[in-house]
Design a protein around this motif. Structure first.
Motif, PDB file in Angstrom:
ATOM      1  N   GLU A 313       0.830  -1.210   0.000  1.00  0.00           N
ATOM      2  CA  GLU A 313       0.000   0.000   0.000  1.00  0.00           C
ATOM      3  C   GLU A 313       0.861   1.256   0.000  1.00  0.00           C
ATOM      4  O   GLU A 313       0.620   2.200  -0.773  1.00  0.00           O
ATOM      5  CB  GLU A 313      -0.907  -0.018   1.234  1.00  0.00           C
ATOM      6  N   GLU A 314       1.890   1.278   0.859  1.00  0.00           N
ATOM      7  CA  GLU A 314       2.765   2.450   0.936  1.00  0.00           C
ATOM      8  C   GLU A 314       3.582   2.625  -0.338  1.00  0.00           C
ATOM      9  O   GLU A 314       3.801   3.759  -0.796  1.00  0.00           O
ATOM     10  CB  GLU A 314       3.704   2.310   2.143  1.00  0.00           C
ATOM     11  N   ASN A 316       2.701   1.698  -3.406  1.00  0.00           N
ATOM     12  CA  ASN A 316       1.791   2.207  -4.441  1.00  0.00           C
ATOM     13  C   ASN A 316       1.572   3.706  -4.295  1.00  0.00           C
ATOM     14  O   ASN A 316       1.605   4.447  -5.283  1.00  0.00           O
ATOM     15  CB  ASN A 316       0.456   1.462  -4.379  1.00  0.00           C
ATOM     16  N   THR A 317       1.357   4.160  -3.069  1.00  0.00           N
ATOM     17  CA  THR A 317       1.158   5.595  -2.830  1.00  0.00           C
ATOM     18  C   THR A 317       2.409   6.383  -3.197  1.00  0.00           C
ATOM     19  O   THR A 317       2.344   7.424  -3.856  1.00  0.00           O
ATOM     20  CB  THR A 317       0.804   5.840  -1.350  1.00  0.00           C
ATOM     21  N   PHE A 318       3.568   5.878  -2.791  1.00  0.00           N
ATOM     22  CA  PHE A 318       4.839   6.543  -3.075  1.00  0.00           C
ATOM     23  C   PHE A 318       5.079   6.653  -4.577  1.00  0.00           C
ATOM     24  O   PHE A 318       5.468   7.723  -5.086  1.00  0.00           O
ATOM     25  CB  PHE A 318       5.959   5.748  -2.410  1.00  0.00           C
ATOM     26  N   GLN A 320       2.861   6.509  -7.015  1.00  0.00           N
ATOM     27  CA  GLN A 320       1.882   7.414  -7.613  1.00  0.00           C
ATOM     28  C   GLN A 320       2.291   8.862  -7.427  1.00  0.00           C
ATOM     29  O   GLN A 320       2.158   9.699  -8.326  1.00  0.00           O
ATOM     30  CB  GLN A 320       0.511   7.164  -6.990  1.00  0.00           C
ATOM     31  N   ASP A 321       2.840   9.181  -6.244  1.00  0.00           N
ATOM     32  CA  ASP A 321       3.316  10.540  -5.988  1.00  0.00           C
ATOM     33  C   ASP A 321       4.495  10.906  -6.881  1.00  0.00           C
ATOM     34  O   ASP A 321       4.680  12.084  -7.241  1.00  0.00           O
ATOM     35  CB  ASP A 321       3.719  10.692  -4.516  1.00  0.00           C
ATOM     36  N   GLN A 324       3.570  12.621 -10.063  1.00  0.00           N
ATOM     37  CA  GLN A 324       2.891  13.918  -9.978  1.00  0.00           C
ATOM     38  C   GLN A 324       3.879  15.060  -9.784  1.00  0.00           C
ATOM     39  O   GLN A 324       4.999  14.873  -9.382  1.00  0.00           O
ATOM     40  CB  GLN A 324       1.891  13.886  -8.799  1.00  0.00           C
TER      41      GLN A 324
END
Length: 324
Positions: A313-314, A316-318, A320-321, A324
Motif C-alpha cells: 500500500e505504501e 503504491n502511494t509513493f 503514484q506521488d 505527480q
C-alpha cells in the motif's frame, strides 16, 4: 593399589572418549552420505523460474514479473538463501502494476557460486551486467533489504541516471556497520555454518527453521527452498561478502548522499541491543535529504514477511506521488 586403580580409571576414561568419538564419526558419515543421496534426489526440484544470464563466464539468475512502466529491483539481504522465492509475497501483488525484478547475486538462489571478490563495486557490476543481459533497462527503483542498502546507495552514487528512487525495505546505512561485529572471524563463522550444512546436519532440523515467515510459498516452492538451503547456505560467496561489509560501508560513506526520492521502511531491528539505534542511523543519514519519507513497522527485520499488505500500500502511494 592406588596406582592400579588410577590406571584402570584412566583406561576406562580413554575407552569412553574413543567410543564417543567413534559414535560421532559414524553419525557424521551417515549424515554426509544421506545428504548426498538426498541432494541427488532434489536435482529435479532446482529448475530456475527465471533467466540464467552469463556474467563473466558464470550464470546469474534473473527473475522478473509484470509489464508496468516502472521497474522495481528487489535486492536481498546478506545470506538470503533464495531471493526469487523470498520476495514472492511482494512481487505477486506489485507485478500487477509494475515490472518487478529479482537479481540473485553469485552464491544466492539459482546463481552460480564463484568465490570471487565481493566488494560493493564488484557486486554492482555483476547486477548491472545481469540486468543488461536480461534486456531489462533502467531507470530503476531500487528496493534493497538490509545489507543490499549499501549496493543501492553506491549504485545511486555511481550511476545516478539509472536510479529513479530507493525504497528501503529496512535497508542498512553505512553507519550501521560501526555497531556490528566484524574482523577476521566473520568468514570462518559463515564457512563453518556452510560446512555443517554440507555434512547434512541441517536436515535434522525442521523445515520451518529455514523457511521464510508466513505461508506464501506453495508446497512445491517450499521443497525447492529447502533444497537450496541444503546447497547454498552461507557459502564462500556469502562469506566473502559478509567479511567485506565494513570496508563496503566505509566506501559508500565516503561518497555523496544521493538526493533522490526515498521511501524507507524501518523495523524493530536492534544494534548493540537497541532498536532505537537502528532507526537513528537511518534518520541521521536522511536528515538533509529533500524527499524522504519513513514508515516504522512493529515487526522483525524481514518486514515483507510480516507486513506485505502495508508495504504494498505504501509503495503504491509513493510511486503514484512520483508521477505527480
Amino acid at each position: 593399589m592406588k596406582d592400579k586403580t588410577l590406571k584402570k580409571k584412566k583406561h576406562i576414561f580413554r575407552k569412553i572418549i574413543l567410543l564417543i568419538l567413534g559414535l560421532i564419526a559414524v553419525f557424521l558419515l551417515f549424515s554426509f552420505i544421506r545428504h548426498r543421496v538426498l541432494l541427488e534426489r532434489e536435482k529435479d526440484l532446482l529448475n530456475p523460474p527465471g533467466q540464467m544470464i552469463d556474467v563473466d563466464g558464470h550464470k546469474m539468475h534473473v527473475y522478473s514479473v509484470g509489464e508496468g512502466d516502472k521497474t522495481l529491483v528487489l535486492m536481498a539481504a546478506s545470506g538470503t538463501v533464495c531471493p526469487s522465492l523470498d520476495f514472492k509475497n511482494l512481487y505477486s501483488s506489485l507485478g500487477d502494476e509494475y515490472r518487478i525484478v529479482v537479481v540473485e547475486k553469485f552464491g544466492y538462489g539459482f546463481s552460480d557460486t564463484v568465490n570471487q571478490p565481493r566488494d560493493v563495486a564488484s557486486i554492482l557490476s555483476d547486477t548491472r551486467a545481469a540486468l543488461s543481459g536480461a534486456g531489462i533497462d533502467g531507470p530503476y527503483i531500487l528496493c534493497p533489504h538490509s545489507y543490499s542498502g549499501l549496493e543501492a546507495l553506491y549504485w545511486a552514487q555511481t550511476y545516478p541516471d539509472e536510479v529513479e528512487a530507493i525504497i528501503g525495505l529496512d535497508m542498512a546505512f553505512p553507519d550501521a556497520y560501526n555497531y556490528t561485529k566484524g574482523g577476521v572471524l566473520v568468514k570462518p563463522y559463515y564457512l563453518t555454518q556452510h560446512g555443517l550444512i554440507d555434512l547434512g546436519i541441517g536436515r535434522f532440523l525442521p523445515d520451518s527453521y529455514f523457511l521464510p515467515e508466513g505461508e506464501f510459498l506453495s508446497e512445491k516452492e517450499e521443497k525447492m527452498y529447502i533444497a537450496l538451503v541444503n546447497q547454498v547456505t552461507n557459502n564462500i560467496d556469502v562469506a566473502n561478502e559478509a567479511s567485506e561489509a565494513k570496508e563496503n560501508a566505509v566506501l559508500v560513506a565516503s561518497g555523496d548522499k544521493p538526493d533522490i526520492p526515498m521511501l524507507l521502511f524501518l523495523s524493530e531491528k536492534k544494534l548493540d541491543g537497541s532498536n532505537e539505534l537502528w532507526k537513528k542511523v537511518a534518520y541521521d543519514y536522511a536528515e538533509d535529504r529533500s524527499y524522504v519519507s519513513f514508515v516504522e513497522l512493529d515487526c522483525g527485520h524481514y518486514i515483507f514477511h510480516y507486513e506485505p499488505e502495508r508495504i504494498i500500500e505504501e509503495i503504491n502511494t509513493f510511486l503514484q506521488d512520483l508521477d505527480q
